[in-house]
Every structure is written in structure tokens, then in C-alpha cells.
Enzyme design. Structure first.
Site, short mmCIF file in Angstrom:
data_model
loop_
_atom_site.label_atom_id
_atom_site.label_comp_id
_atom_site.label_asym_id
_atom_site.label_seq_id
_atom_site.Cartn_x
_atom_site.Cartn_y
_atom_site.Cartn_z
N THR A 2 14.53 91.16 70.91
CA THR A 2 13.61 90.66 69.89
C THR A 2 14.14 89.39 69.22
N GLY A 30 20.46 96.30 66.69
CA GLY A 30 21.30 97.18 65.90
C GLY A 30 22.77 96.97 66.22
N GLU A 74 11.20 99.75 69.67
CA GLU A 74 10.97 100.16 71.07
C GLU A 74 9.50 100.06 71.44
C1 LIG Z 1 18.39 113.26 68.38
C2 LIG Z 1 18.53 111.91 67.81
C3 LIG Z 1 19.74 111.29 68.38
C4 LIG Z 1 19.88 110.01 68.56
C5 LIG Z 1 18.95 109.03 68.02
C6 LIG Z 1 19.69 108.32 66.94
C7 LIG Z 1 19.27 107.23 66.49
C8 LIG Z 1 18.07 106.57 67.01
C9 LIG Z 1 18.18 105.16 66.69
C10 LIG Z 1 17.61 104.28 67.40
C11 LIG Z 1 16.82 104.63 68.57
C12 LIG Z 1 16.97 103.65 69.65
C13 LIG Z 1 16.67 102.37 69.58
C14 LIG Z 1 16.37 101.66 68.34
C15 LIG Z 1 16.66 100.25 68.58
C16 LIG Z 1 15.41 99.57 69.01
C17 LIG Z 1 15.43 98.75 70.07
C18 LIG Z 1 14.27 97.91 70.34
O1 LIG Z 1 13.30 97.87 69.61
S1 LIG Z 1 14.41 97.01 71.78
C19 LIG Z 1 12.97 95.99 71.78
C20 LIG Z 1 11.71 96.80 72.08
N1 LIG Z 1 10.63 95.91 72.34
C21 LIG Z 1 9.51 96.28 72.98
O2 LIG Z 1 9.28 97.44 73.30
C22 LIG Z 1 8.56 95.16 73.29
C23 LIG Z 1 7.14 95.69 73.48
N2 LIG Z 1 6.38 94.75 74.31
C24 LIG Z 1 6.21 95.00 75.66
O3 LIG Z 1 6.63 95.98 76.22
C25 LIG Z 1 5.41 93.97 76.44
O4 LIG Z 1 5.43 92.74 75.81
C26 LIG Z 1 3.94 94.39 76.61
C27 LIG Z 1 3.89 95.52 77.59
C28 LIG Z 1 3.39 94.84 75.29
C29 LIG Z 1 3.11 93.24 77.09
O5 LIG Z 1 3.85 92.61 78.07
P1 LIG Z 1 3.06 91.73 79.15
O6 LIG Z 1 4.02 91.11 80.08
O7 LIG Z 1 2.11 90.85 78.43
O8 LIG Z 1 2.36 92.85 79.95
P2 LIG Z 1 0.81 93.11 80.15
O9 LIG Z 1 0.26 93.82 78.97
O10 LIG Z 1 0.15 91.85 80.59
O11 LIG Z 1 0.92 94.11 81.38
C30 LIG Z 1 1.36 93.59 82.60
C31 LIG Z 1 1.60 94.75 83.52
O12 LIG Z 1 2.91 95.27 83.30
C32 LIG Z 1 2.87 96.66 83.07
N3 LIG Z 1 3.95 96.98 82.17
C33 LIG Z 1 4.16 96.48 80.95
N4 LIG Z 1 5.29 97.02 80.42
C34 LIG Z 1 5.78 97.86 81.37
C35 LIG Z 1 6.92 98.72 81.42
N5 LIG Z 1 7.77 98.83 80.39
N6 LIG Z 1 7.13 99.43 82.55
C36 LIG Z 1 6.27 99.34 83.58
N7 LIG Z 1 5.14 98.55 83.61
C37 LIG Z 1 4.93 97.83 82.49
C38 LIG Z 1 1.51 96.88 82.44
O13 LIG Z 1 1.14 98.24 82.59
C39 LIG Z 1 0.66 95.93 83.24
O14 LIG Z 1 0.39 96.51 84.47
P3 LIG Z 1 -1.03 96.22 85.14
O15 LIG Z 1 -1.15 94.71 85.20
O16 LIG Z 1 -2.04 96.83 84.24
O17 LIG Z 1 -0.93 96.89 86.47
C1 LIG Z 2 14.94 99.63 62.65
C2 LIG Z 2 14.67 98.66 63.77
C3 LIG Z 2 15.61 98.52 64.78
C4 LIG Z 2 15.39 97.61 65.80
N1 LIG Z 2 16.35 97.46 66.77
C5 LIG Z 2 16.15 96.53 67.75
C6 LIG Z 2 17.15 96.34 68.75
O1 LIG Z 2 18.19 97.00 68.76
N2 LIG Z 2 16.92 95.39 69.71
C7 LIG Z 2 15.77 94.64 69.74
O2 LIG Z 2 15.61 93.80 70.63
N3 LIG Z 2 14.79 94.82 68.80
C8 LIG Z 2 14.96 95.74 67.82
N4 LIG Z 2 13.98 95.93 66.87
C9 LIG Z 2 12.80 95.05 66.88
C10 LIG Z 2 11.57 95.77 67.37
O3 LIG Z 2 11.64 96.01 68.74
C11 LIG Z 2 10.35 94.88 67.03
O4 LIG Z 2 10.23 94.84 65.62
C12 LIG Z 2 9.08 95.47 67.64
O5 LIG Z 2 9.11 95.28 69.04
C13 LIG Z 2 7.81 94.83 67.06
O6 LIG Z 2 7.82 93.42 67.25
P1 LIG Z 2 7.64 92.47 65.96
O7 LIG Z 2 8.52 92.97 64.90
O8 LIG Z 2 7.76 91.06 66.43
O9 LIG Z 2 6.14 92.73 65.48
P2 LIG Z 2 4.84 91.98 66.09
O10 LIG Z 2 4.82 92.10 67.56
O11 LIG Z 2 4.74 90.64 65.48
O12 LIG Z 2 3.70 92.97 65.51
C14 LIG Z 2 3.20 92.76 64.21
C15 LIG Z 2 1.80 93.34 64.17
O13 LIG Z 2 0.99 92.64 65.14
C16 LIG Z 2 0.31 93.58 65.97
N5 LIG Z 2 0.19 93.09 67.34
C17 LIG Z 2 1.11 92.38 68.04
N6 LIG Z 2 0.68 92.16 69.29
C18 LIG Z 2 -0.54 92.75 69.40
C19 LIG Z 2 -1.51 92.90 70.44
N7 LIG Z 2 -1.30 92.38 71.66
N8 LIG Z 2 -2.64 93.59 70.17
C20 LIG Z 2 -2.84 94.15 68.96
N9 LIG Z 2 -1.98 94.03 67.91
C21 LIG Z 2 -0.84 93.35 68.14
C22 LIG Z 2 1.20 94.82 65.95
O14 LIG Z 2 0.41 95.98 66.24
C23 LIG Z 2 1.72 94.82 64.53
O15 LIG Z 2 0.78 95.46 63.69
C24 LIG Z 2 14.20 96.83 65.83
C25 LIG Z 2 13.24 96.98 64.82
C26 LIG Z 2 13.47 97.90 63.79
C27 LIG Z 2 12.44 98.04 62.69
#
Ligand SMILES: CC/C=C\C/C=C\C/C=C\C/C=C\CC/C=C/C(=O)SCCNC(=O)CCNC(=O)[C@H](O)C(C)(C)COP(=O)(O)OP(=O)(O)OC[C@H]1O[C@@H](n2cnc3c(N)ncnc32)[C@H](O)[C@@H]1OP(=O)(O)O
Ligand SMILES: Cc1cc2nc3c(=O)[nH]c(=O)nc-3n(C[C@H](O)[C@H](O)[C@H](O)COP(=O)(O)OP(=O)(O)OC[C@H]3O[C@@H](n4cnc5c(N)ncnc54)[C@H](O)[C@@H]3O)c2cc1C
Length: 536
Positions: free
Chosen positions: A22, A61, A304
């Protein structure tokens, strides 16, 4: 080879890493990430760069002060061509001094709603050079001369996120077990009000409204644990197929992982908040742990994959499935019910009847979405705009699909396991399945009235079934949360401790406050007294 190089060092904690995907400007839209990794064939290195402020990594994180390496997701450029986002493993701090390496800007992003123990950070690169083998080359490669070898499936790059989303469903089961344990134990200890003048104040756990707030959290913990186990088994099966080059089942896994992650995190956050509010003022104390637990669960609605975005990913799969099925093509097992064209059956107030009802709701909503999109496109609206105008309904269809999956899985898995359980335990678990199923039928009764043959008398009967179930579950409630076997040290709660000494623990924690170190705090002399004397 790369795994041999990095994994042992990570396992023995020489490498402390984080996942840096991110950026300040992009979290959801991965193809819009701005960090670049440009290959230099002369030195066989990648040059990492953050061309703008919005390109800075933001959120990972542990990035601020803990991690000395991270997986950086960057736009890969080679021979003048941008090949899209790829992962790189990058050392960002000196392994002895822990100082940031030259060309690396790293720091803390500041206070957050919760997760205060995680130093989430920012990271910028100023033409920072890393060796070619920093690119994680399991799926795609860059050869020494800069030739790009594409992955057999570009979406494998997103695989890490599927894995974490699968894990999060089980995480939510755990967090709900914590919240339910704290709130139900406290509700057994807390006595309040006098509904009957000639009787002592009752346990608040005996108020049916309190049972309505809490028992669904208890049942949801079991529903999500069971569903999380099923999802993990599915993940392992798909991953095994991927290893042998077969990606046919990946789309179904991605779709079901998206909607289950979204629905279980949303439910966990709202039910933990209900646990917090059911404990009155003491639930608002940090020492109860419930506010912290809320902060943890609500974060999962964002990280995520933000929940709305993930529900729309599942909706994309459901719409495609509807279009495929309408051409007579086979659908994946979790979506096959969409093609059930049989007449809507007579409603039955049974588990199978309700599960079938939710499948009808999901299929009906998907069909309505497809019809609306088709109608808008026929009127000249672009598909993208038609999708956006239908997106509220698409999210609802995705939620209904997710609920149908959870209901069916919870029922099937408990029924399967019940044969090996003692009859009393099997009976209690069946009561939780029944409560969970009837609760959601009542929560979504509007949808059931629209898409099934449920009638008013059926709804009245379901409401009575629900209230009877609360009464049946009440005697076993404390035993059910004790069965989670969560140690006091893990619960970390003045309200949820096993010994029930709530008031003593609340006072013990209060007296630890530094504000209680002296009877008159210095703020009196510095501010209050001068103010009272008109000197401020
Ligand atoms: C018991 C408890 C113990 C332990 C827990 C303790 C603590 C827990 C603490 C933390 C937990 C862990 C983690 C926290 C830290 C967080 C980390 C993060 O947040 S990492 C960053 C996460 N970010 C995201 O998830 C980003 C989200 N966005 C996307 O995935 C893509 O941008 C999105 C899919 C939304 C769009 O991408 P795009 O390229 O535009 O794809 P499009 O929509 O056009 O689709 C194209 C095509 O691809 C297919 N597809 C998309 N994603 C996937 C995928 N992941 N896998 C497989 N295929 C995928 C999609 O279906 C489409 O297919 P078709 O064209 O329709 O065939
Ligand atoms: C506690 C915490 C821990 C994290 N840890 C990590 C980490 O370890 N590594 C990492 O890489 N990231 C991490 N993240 C980041 C996290 O993955 C992002 O915040 C998350 O993917 C959302 O992206 P954004 O914050 O840019 O929000 P945005 O994508 O800007 O979303 C903002 C708003 O826009 C809307 N929106 C965006 N796109 C669309 C669409 N196509 N259609 C409709 N609505 C849409 C969403 O629904 C949302 O309401 C963490 C976040 C938090 C809060």
C-alpha cells in the site's frame, strides 16, 4: 533457490520483514501503484524509486522501527517496458546497527484508532539499488540481459492476499470468542435493576435483550471457525493444483475468500461493538479489553482488501457465473445453485428451508443486477457506468451469497461432526447452528419476502423459534464460553477474568493510573488554582 536464501534467515529472525504494498496514494487499485523497480542490465540490479510523495509506502505493519527487510510491490520496468506490479524482497536497514540504508527513507505514520502496538510505517526510495535476485521470481522472471519472462498467470502475484484473507476468517472466529467470553462472563456477574420488587437484582444475562445481543456473537464464533476450516481446506486444494500448473479453481477461491473475509470482518466488528455496549460503562473501560478488541476487528474491515471492494470482486464472479450458466456452461460448486431454475418451493421453517431461501435471495439479486446492467447498456450506458450504478445491489448480492455459504457450511460441518460427539454436546452445537440460521433469516426477512414464498405466519413462527432458542441456550452459556478455554492473560480483561472478581479488578487497574500517584495532581497548582483565582 531464492527460498533457500531467504526463508531460513527469516525463520531464525535474522530477517524481520513486512509486506510493503500500500502507498499513500493507492491501497485498493494495485495497478496504480507508483513505486518503480527499473532493471539496469549493466549492473544486473533493480533501481527502486518513489517518484512522488503518493508513491511512498504507507501502512505496512512493523515497517517504522521493527522490520529490517520488506517485500516491496513495485511497477517492474525493463528495456523501457512497464510489466506491471511485482514483488521484491528488499533490505531497508543495516542488520547490525538497524540504521536505514542510504537511499531509504523510513518512519512511523502516527497514532491510529487501535493496534497501537504495531509500528505501522512509511517507506520511500531514492534510486535505491538492489541485486537482480531481489525480484521474487517464482512466477515471473527478469533474465540477466533484462529479458522479461511473464508468469503463466499474472494474478498469481496477488496470491499473498488470498492467503491472508483465508486466514482472516479464522482470526474473526477467535476475536469473537474473546468478545463473547468477556461479555457473557461479565453478564453472569453483573446484577442490575429490580423487575420483581420482592426478589434480588437479577443477573443481566437473564434479560432476553442481553441474550439477543450476545448469543449471536457466540454462535458466529463457531460458524466462522467451521467456515474458516472449510476455506483453508479449499485453499490447500487450490494451491496444490496451482503447483502442478492448474489454475482452474483459483477464480472460485478468490471470489469466496473475498466475500467471506468481508462478511466475517464486518460481523465481527459489529458484534464486538455489541459486546462492548452490552457491558455498560465498564465495557467502555480500556481495562475491559473490549474497546481494543473493537479496534482490532474494525481494522480487518479495511486491511487485506477493503470490504466493499472485495464484495464487488465476488459480485464480478457471480455476474460472470450467471452469464456462463445462462449459456448452459457448468459453474463452480459454490456458485452452481445460481442456475437452479426450479419453481420457488413452498417455504419451510427448517434449516434446509432457510439455507435454500438464502440461495434463492442470492440468485434473485444476481439476476436483478444482470437485468439492470443489461438494460442500462441497451440504453447506451457504458458497461463500467452501468456496473457502478448497480453496485449497491451487487454488494447486497455478494453478501447474500456469502451468508448462504456460511449457513450451509456451518450446518453441514456440525451435522457431520455431531455423530462423534456426546448427545448433550451435539444438542448444544445444533442449538447454536439453529440460532445462527434463524437469526439471519429474521435479519434478512425483507429479502426472503421478496425472493421466496415465506409468509407472515412463517415469520411469526421464526421469531418464536428464535426466542425459544435463547431460552434453551441460556443455561449453557457460561459453559460454552469457558469451553473456548481462553486464559486470563490472553483475555487481558477486568470483566472477563475466570474468577469473576470484576469490581476488585476494576479498582486494582484504576489504582495503577499515574494520575493516582498523589492526592493533589500538579495540574491543580499550575492551572486550576490560578484559574479559580482569576489569574489565567
Ligand atoms: C487468531 C489471531 C491470530 C493472529 C492474527 C493476529 C493479528 C492479525 C493482524 C493482522 C492480520 C494480517 C494482516 C494485516 C496487515 C494487512 C496487510 C495488508 O493490508 S496488505 C495490502 C492488502 N491490499 C489489498 O488487498 C488490495 C486490494 N485490491 C486488489 O486486490 C485489487 O486491486 C483488485 C482485485 C481490487 C482490483 O485489481 P485489478 O487488477 O483491477 O483486478 P480486476 O478487478 O480488474 O480483476 C482482474 C482479474 O483478476 C482477478 N483477481 C483479482 N484479484 C485476484 C486475486 N487476489 N487472486 C486471483 N484472481 C484475482 C479478478 O477476479 C479478475 O478476474 P476476471 O478478469 O474476472 O477473470
Ligand atoms: C491496521 C491496518 C494495517 C495495514 N497493514 C498493511 C500492511 O501491512 N501492508 C500493506 O501493504 N497495507 C496495509 N494496510 C493498508 C490496507 O491494505 C489499505 O488501507 C486497504 O487496502 C484499503 O486501501 P486504501 O486505504 O487506499 O483505501 P481506498 O482504496 O482509497 O478506499 C477508500 C474508499 O474507496 C472505496 N473504493 C475504492 N475503490 C473502489 C472501487 N473500485 N469500487 C467501489 N469503491 C471503491 C472503498 O470501498 C473505500 O470506501 C493496512 C491498513 C490498516 C488499517
Amino acid at each position: 533457490e531464492q527460498q533457500e536464501k531467504w526463508v531460513p534467515r527469516a525463520v531464525n529472525m535474522e530477517i524481520i520483514g513486512t509486506y510493503a504494498q500500500t502507498e499513500l496514494g493507492h491501497g485498493t487499485f494495485l495497478r496504480g501503484l507508483e513505486t518503480t523497480a527499473t532493471y539496469d542490465p549493466n549492473t544486473e540490479e533493480f533501481v527502486l524509486n518513489s517518484p512522488t510523495l503518493t508513491a511512498y509506502k504507507w501502512w505496512p505493519g512493523g515497517l517504522a522501527h521493527t522490520a529490517n527487510h520488506c517485500v516491496v510491490v513495485a511497477q517492474l520496468h525493463s528495456k523501457g517496458v512497464n510489466h506491471g506490479v511485482h514483488p521484491f524482497i528488499v533490505q531497508i536497514r543495516d542488520e547490525d546497527t538497524h540504521m536505514p540504508l542510504p537511499g531509504v527513507k523510513v518512519g512511523e505514520i502516527g497514532p491510529k484508532l487501535s493496534f497501537s502496538t504495531a509500528n505501522n510505517g512509511f517507506l520511500g526510495f531514492d534510486n535505491f539499488r538492489v541485486p537482480r535476485d531481489s525480484m521474487l521470481m517464482k512466477n515471473a522472471q527478469v533474465l540477466k540481459d533484462g529479458t522479461y519472462v511473464k508468469s503463466r498467470l499474472s494474478k498469481l502475484t496477488y496470491g499473498t492476499m488470498v492467503f491472508i484473507r483465508v486466514m482472516i476468517v479464522t482470526d474473526m472466529a477467535y476475536y469473537l470468542s474473546v468478545g463473547a467470553t468477556i461479555a457473557i462472563r461479565y453478564s453472569a456477574v453483573r446484577h442490575q435493576s429490580k423487575p420483581k420488587e420482592n426478589e434480588p437484582e437479577p443477573q443481566i444475562l437473564d434479560y432476553v435483550t442481553q441474550q439477543h445481543k450476545l448469543f449471536i456473537a457466540l454462535a458466529s464464533s463457531h460458524a466462522f471457525r467451521v467456515t474458516g476450516q472449510w476455506l483453508w481446506t479449499t485453499f490447500v486444494r487450490v494451491n496444490k493444483a496451482l503447483t502442478s500448473g492448474n489454475a482452474d479453481t483459483l477464480p472460485e477461491l478468490h471470489a469466496v475468500a473475498c466475500c467471506l473475509k468481508a462478511v466475517t470482518t464486518r460481523d465481527a466488528a459489529s458484534m464486538v461493538e455489541a459486546c462492548r455496549m452490552s457491558c455498560g460503562g465498564h465495557g467502555y473501560m480500556t481495562s475491559s479489553y473490549l474497546p481494543i478488541l473493537y479496534g482490532i476487528t474494525t481494522a480487518a474491515c479495511t486491511y487485506e482488501g477493503e470490504n466493499t471492494v472485495l464484495l464487488l470482486q465476488t459480485a464480478r464472479s457471480l455476474v460472470k457465473a450467471w452469464q456462463k450458466g445462462s449459456k448452459g456452461k457448468p459453474l463452480s460448486p459454490t456458485e452452481a445453485y445460481l442456475m437452479d431454475k426450479s419453481p420457488v418451493p413452498k417455504w419451510e421453517n427448517t434449516l434446509d428451508g432457510i439455507i435454500a431461501g438464502f440461495r434463492r435471495v442470492s440468485a434473485g439479486k444476481v439476476q436483478d443486477c444482470v437485468s439492470k446492467i443489461d438494460k442500462l447498456v441497451k440504453m447506451g450506458t457504458s458497461y463500467e457506468d452501468a456496473w457502478n450504478q448497480t453496485s449497491v445491489r451487487l454488494v447486497a448480492a455478494s453478501e447474500a451469497h456469502s451468508r448462504a455459504v456460511i449457513l450451509a457450511t456451518f450446518r453441514a460441518e456440525v451435522s457431520r461432526a455431531a455423530a462423534a460427539l456426546s448427545p448433550p454436546l451435539a444438542r448444544v452445537l445444533h442449538q447454536l447452528v439453529h440460532l445462527y440460521t434463524v437469526y439471519w433469516a429474521l435479519e434478512r426477512v425483507g429479502d426472503l419476502l421478496l425472493y421466496t414464498s415465506i409468509a407472515e405466519r412463517d415469520v411469526q413462527e421464526l421469531q418464536q423459534q428464535y426466542e425459544d432458542l435463547l431460552q434453551k441456550i441460556r443455561p449453557n452459556t457460561v459453559g460454552l464460553v469457558d469451553a473456548f478455554d481462553l486464559r486470563d492473560e490472553i483475555l487481558n480483561s477486568t470483566l472477563g477474568a475466570y474468577d469473576g472478581r470484576v469490581y476488585e479488578r476494576l479498582m486494582e487497574e484504576a489504582l495503577k493510573s499515574p494520575l493516582n500517584a498523589e492526592p493533589v495532581n500538579q495540574s491543580f497548582h499550575k492551572y486550576l488554582k490560578p484559574f479559580m483565582q482569576g489569574k489565567l
